[in-house]
Design a protein around this motif. Structure first.
Motif, short mmCIF file in Angstrom:
data_model
loop_
_atom_site.label_atom_id
_atom_site.label_comp_id
_atom_site.label_asym_id
_atom_site.label_seq_id
_atom_site.Cartn_x
_atom_site.Cartn_y
_atom_site.Cartn_z
N HIS A 35 1.96 0.31 -7.97
CA HIS A 35 1.41 1.65 -7.76
C HIS A 35 1.99 2.63 -8.78
CE1 HIS A 35 -0.64 0.70 -4.04
NE2 HIS A 35 0.43 0.02 -3.68
N GLU B 256 -3.43 4.42 -1.54
CA GLU B 256 -3.92 3.53 -2.58
C GLU B 256 -3.65 2.09 -2.19
OE1 GLU B 256 -1.76 2.96 -6.54
OE2 GLU B 256 -3.52 4.16 -7.14
N HIS C 66 -6.33 3.34 -13.67
CA HIS C 66 -5.12 2.62 -13.24
C HIS C 66 -5.33 1.11 -13.36
CE1 HIS C 66 -1.30 1.89 -11.46
NE2 HIS C 66 -1.81 1.31 -10.39
N THR D 291 -8.03 -1.35 -7.87
CA THR D 291 -7.38 -0.16 -7.34
C THR D 291 -8.37 0.53 -6.44
OG1 THR D 291 -6.10 0.12 -9.39
CG2 THR D 291 -6.22 2.02 -7.90
N CYS E 219 0.84 -1.20 0.00
CA CYS E 219 0.00 0.00 0.00
C CYS E 219 0.87 1.24 0.00
CB CYS E 219 -0.94 -0.01 1.20
SG CYS E 219 -0.09 -0.02 2.75
N GLN F 118 2.26 7.97 -10.48
CA GLN F 118 1.92 7.43 -9.17
C GLN F 118 0.52 7.91 -8.79
OE1 GLN F 118 4.90 6.67 -6.35
NE2 GLN F 118 6.47 7.69 -7.56
N PRO F 119 -0.02 7.46 -7.66
CA PRO F 119 -1.40 7.81 -7.31
C PRO F 119 -1.69 9.31 -7.36
CG PRO F 119 -0.61 6.13 -5.82
CD PRO F 119 0.56 6.55 -6.66
#
Length: 173
Positions: free
Chosen positions: A94, A118, A82, A163, A15, A101-102
């Motif tokens: 991720h 995420e 994603h 996701t 995570c 990235q997130p």
């Protein structure tokens, strides 16, 4: 009566959490719409599983004393895109192969935040409930699920790639 046990492989991504006060570039103001993750696209099966995940997550959060997460349209779009990207390009991370990235995916959808996290999973043949159980059994993923400071979320599913994006929007001026 004979019972046959079936265990679907469950791959959980480590995570990722960005704490309060440390948003990378692009983590500022943004929109906070309220469309369900199911509206982000995907098959009819994926839509019902996404809706079930949203409900199960909020049921779990209630069981630990957290308020429900409100759907956030931009987070749902970022999560869905994603999941689709991981499925299309055959990766599970991720960080996308092009380095996104997130927080980059949220910024692309116009979503600002104070906090973001995420969870990802690759669960061929598994239901929303089984995927959530896997996240609950993983300390880092569980920490994201049970962090009462998160207020909004978006869920995406494509080809067994989940996701789940957790967001706390910026404070209003």
């Amino acid at each position: 009566m004979r019972w046959i046990a079936f265990t679907a492989p469950l791959l959980l991504g480590a995570c990722m959490t960005i704490p309060i006060g440390t948003p990378p570039a692009g983590g500022g103001a943004g929109t906070t719409g309220t469309t369900s993750g199911a509206a982000a696209g995907g098959s009819a099966m994926g839509q019902s599983e996404v809706q079930q995940m949203e409900q199960l997550v909020n049921r779990h959060r209630a069981s630990v004393g957290c308020p429900p997460l409100a759907p956030l349209a931009g987070a749902a779009r970022a999560a869905q895109l994603h999941s689709e990207d991981m499925a299309r390009r055959g990766y599970f991370d991720h960080r996308s192969p092009d380095g996104k990235q997130p927080w980059d995916r949220l910024a692309a959808q116009g979503v600002g935040y104070r906090m973001v996290a995420e969870n990802i999973a690759h669960t061929p043949g598994a239901t929303a409930a089984a995927t959530l159980r896997g996240w609950i059994e993983s300390p880092g993923h569980r920490r994201n699920l049970e962090n009462c400071a998160y207020t909004h979320h978006g869920v995406g599913l494509s080809n067994a790639r989940w996701t789940h994006v957790f967001v706390t929007p910026p404070l209003s001026p």
